[in-house]
Structure formats: C-alpha cells, structure tokens
Design a protein around this motif. Structure first.
Motif, PDB file in Angstrom:
ATOM      1  N   UNK A 176       0.831  -1.208   0.000  1.00 61.39           N
ATOM      2  CA  UNK A 176       0.000   0.000   0.000  1.00 61.39           C
ATOM      3  C   UNK A 176       0.865   1.258   0.000  1.00 61.39           C
ATOM      4  N   UNK A 177       1.878   1.271   0.858  1.00 63.69           N
ATOM      5  CA  UNK A 177       2.777   2.425   0.928  1.00 63.69           C
ATOM      6  C   UNK A 177       3.560   2.584  -0.369  1.00 63.69           C
ATOM      7  N   UNK A 178       4.028   1.473  -0.920  1.00 67.79           N
ATOM      8  CA  UNK A 178       4.798   1.524  -2.163  1.00 67.79           C
ATOM      9  C   UNK A 178       3.946   2.026  -3.313  1.00 67.79           C
ATOM     10  N   UNK A 179       2.721   1.542  -3.390  1.00 67.56           N
ATOM     11  CA  UNK A 179       1.814   1.957  -4.456  1.00 67.56           C
ATOM     12  C   UNK A 179       1.564   3.461  -4.392  1.00 67.56           C
ATOM     13  N   UNK A 180       1.381   3.976  -3.174  1.00 68.80           N
ATOM     14  CA  UNK A 180       1.151   5.408  -2.991  1.00 68.80           C
ATOM     15  C   UNK A 180       2.369   6.212  -3.457  1.00 68.80           C
ATOM     16  N   UNK A 181       3.545   5.787  -3.053  1.00 64.74           N
ATOM     17  CA  UNK A 181       4.768   6.501  -3.413  1.00 64.74           C
ATOM     18  C   UNK A 181       5.079   6.387  -4.905  1.00 64.74           C
ATOM     19  N   UNK A 182       4.906   5.200  -5.455  1.00 67.40           N
ATOM     20  CA  UNK A 182       5.175   5.016  -6.885  1.00 67.40           C
ATOM     21  C   UNK A 182       4.258   5.907  -7.717  1.00 67.40           C
ATOM     22  N   UNK A 224      11.461   6.820  -6.090  1.00 69.33           N
ATOM     23  CA  UNK A 224      11.083   6.339  -4.760  1.00 69.33           C
ATOM     24  C   UNK A 224      12.208   5.489  -4.179  1.00 69.33           C
ATOM     25  N   UNK A 225      12.638   5.827  -2.981  1.00 72.15           N
ATOM     26  CA  UNK A 225      13.716   5.062  -2.341  1.00 72.15           C
ATOM     27  C   UNK A 225      13.140   4.035  -1.372  1.00 72.15           C
ATOM     28  N   UNK A 226      13.922   3.042  -1.039  1.00 72.30           N
ATOM     29  CA  UNK A 226      13.500   2.050  -0.054  1.00 72.30           C
ATOM     30  C   UNK A 226      13.274   2.716   1.304  1.00 72.30           C
ATOM     31  N   UNK A 248      13.844  -6.758  -3.442  1.00 69.76           N
ATOM     32  CA  UNK A 248      14.204  -5.477  -4.050  1.00 69.76           C
ATOM     33  C   UNK A 248      12.959  -4.633  -4.270  1.00 69.76           C
ATOM     34  N   UNK A 249      13.191  -3.384  -4.627  1.00 71.79           N
ATOM     35  CA  UNK A 249      12.093  -2.479  -4.980  1.00 71.79           C
ATOM     36  C   UNK A 249      11.388  -2.985  -6.235  1.00 71.79           C
ATOM     37  N   UNK A 265       8.865  -5.548  -5.358  1.00 74.63           N
ATOM     38  CA  UNK A 265       7.648  -4.932  -4.797  1.00 74.63           C
ATOM     39  C   UNK A 265       6.739  -4.489  -5.926  1.00 74.63           C
ATOM     40  N   UNK A 266       7.300  -3.803  -6.925  1.00 72.15           N
ATOM     41  CA  UNK A 266       6.486  -3.323  -8.035  1.00 72.15           C
ATOM     42  C   UNK A 266       5.901  -4.483  -8.830  1.00 72.15           C
ATOM     43  N   UNK A 267       6.687  -5.527  -9.039  1.00 75.38           N
ATOM     44  CA  UNK A 267       6.177  -6.699  -9.745  1.00 75.38           C
ATOM     45  C   UNK A 267       4.981  -7.288  -9.010  1.00 75.38           C
ATOM     46  N   UNK A 268       5.064  -7.335  -7.679  1.00 76.79           N
ATOM     47  CA  UNK A 268       3.952  -7.857  -6.881  1.00 76.79           C
ATOM     48  C   UNK A 268       2.718  -6.984  -7.024  1.00 76.79           C
ATOM     49  N   UNK A 269       2.912  -5.665  -7.033  1.00 78.32           N
ATOM     50  CA  UNK A 269       1.794  -4.737  -7.241  1.00 78.32           C
ATOM     51  C   UNK A 269       1.152  -5.010  -8.596  1.00 78.32           C
TER      52      UNK A 269
END
Length: 224
Positions: free
Chosen positions: A16-22, A30-32, A52-53, A56-60
């Motif tokens: 959720x946090x990664x999606x918001x930042x991306x 976006x940094x780790x 890795x970052x 995370x994006x692949x999972x999203x």
C-alpha cells in the motif's frame, strides 16, 4: 500485551505504501527508505518479504492483473447462457464502459500508478507479461467456448486472446503510444478487422465508439 506479528498484514502495508509513493513520485524516484517511512515497517522486515524495490512493483502489478481477472470472472458469472461470441462482446462492452466509470477502476492511487508504469518501458514489459499470463487465458477460454458452440470460427484461440490483450490494452492506449482521437479510432478499426479475419468477430462499432469517447473525456479532464 505485544501485538502479534501478522505477515500478510505487513505485506499489505508495504504494498500500500509503495503503491502510494510510486504513483506520486514515480518508481525510479522512490527510495526504499521512503517506503520504510511511509509504511512504518522496518527495512529488515521489508527485505524479509521482498528482495528489491523491483520485486515490490512486480507484486503490485501481479495483484492488479489478478484483481482485473477476478472482476472479469465476476462479470462472466452474470452473463451465463450466452454464446462464446456474445460473452466476449458483452465483456469488452463492460471493460470499456467500466474502465472509466466503475468504482473498481477509479481508485486515484491505482490510476496514477498506472500512468507512472505506462511511462516506463521496463514496467510496460512487466505488466504486459503478467497480463498474458493471468488475463489472456480467461479470454482463451471464452474463444474456445465460442468454437464449441459455433459462434467463433478461429483456429487460433490462444493467439487471438493474446493479441486482443496486447493490442487493446497497450497499442490502443494513448499514454503509451500517443495519438489523436482520429488515429486511435483507426487503430481500433484495424484491430476490429483483424479479429474478424481471424474468425473472432468480437469487436463491435460500439466498442470503437466507447473507447474513443473515453479518450476524448480523459483529454478534456486534463485540459480542465
């Protein structure tokens, strides 16, 4: 009493946090550490779940593709009794209509994230690959149903499904391949004629009109 560790909840917080930042900053910017700060999850915990970052994006992306496929299956459950061709036409009609109006597609973070993804060649390739793995097989199943009931005559159901996913989602996406309304309509007409020649006449004039109207509406929103 200490809160019990919940692995799934932690993963969801990270995503959720990664999606918001991306969606706000873009993937590259976006940094780790920013994901750590936004999610409230320690860096060690993040690397426990993701290498890795990029992972995370692949999972999203995978989760988005699975969510899209689940929505498609929900729609298909509502149109039982139709021929394969009728199902595919109804499904495309629903996709074009609800891509712009349904709440399931109108999440601001998701929409903004998709724009960021579709501006990155590396990410476009990743999401295309996942779409072929997850969504295309559902289309193939419908084409094969049509072959069985005689409403679809193609001998290439797998390839028709893959072509439909790639051409409609990416080639006919003005964020990836910029064009005006007239050029987009001609792209749609080419896909329509190609599918018809392949024995999968499932793209109607209404679909062409729907997509061009969505394109015009999005352009008007950008200008206002």
């Amino acid at each position: 009493m200490p809160r019990r560790y919940n692995s799934q909840e932690t993963v969801e917080m990270i995503l959720s946090a990664s999606m918001k930042l991306f969606s706000e900053k873009g993937f590259d910017k976006t940094s780790m550490q920013e994901i750590v700060d936004e999610s409230g999850v320690s860096k060690g915990s993040i690397f426990h779940h993701f290498n890795s970052k990029e992972e995370i994006l692949t999972t999203v992306i995978v989760n988005q593709a699975k969510a899209q496929d689940q929505i498609i299956h929900t729609w298909l459950d509502e149109i039982e009794g139709m021929t394969g061709k009728e199902k595919m036409i109804a499904l495309l009609d629903k996709v074009f209509k609800d891509t712009h109006t349904d709440a399931s597609f109108e999440d601001m973070d998701t929409d903004a994230l998709n724009v960021q993804i579709l501006r990155s060649p590396q990410m476009i390739l990743a999401i295309m690959q996942e779409s072929l793995k997850i969504v295309a097989p559902t289309y193939t199943k419908i084409f094969k149903e049509g072959m069985e009931d005689g409403s679809i005559t193609t001998t290439l159901p797998d390839q028709c499904a893959e072509a439909l996913v790639l051409l409609m989602n990416y080639w006919c996406n003005s964020i990836i391949f910029e064009c005006d309304v007239e050029h987009l309509a001609k792209r749609m007409l080419l896909v329509q004629q190609m599918m018809k020649q392949l024995g999968a006449d499932v793209i109607t004039d209404k679909h062409v009109s729907q997509l061009t109207k969505i394109f015009e509406s999005l352009n008007n929103e950008k200008k206002s």
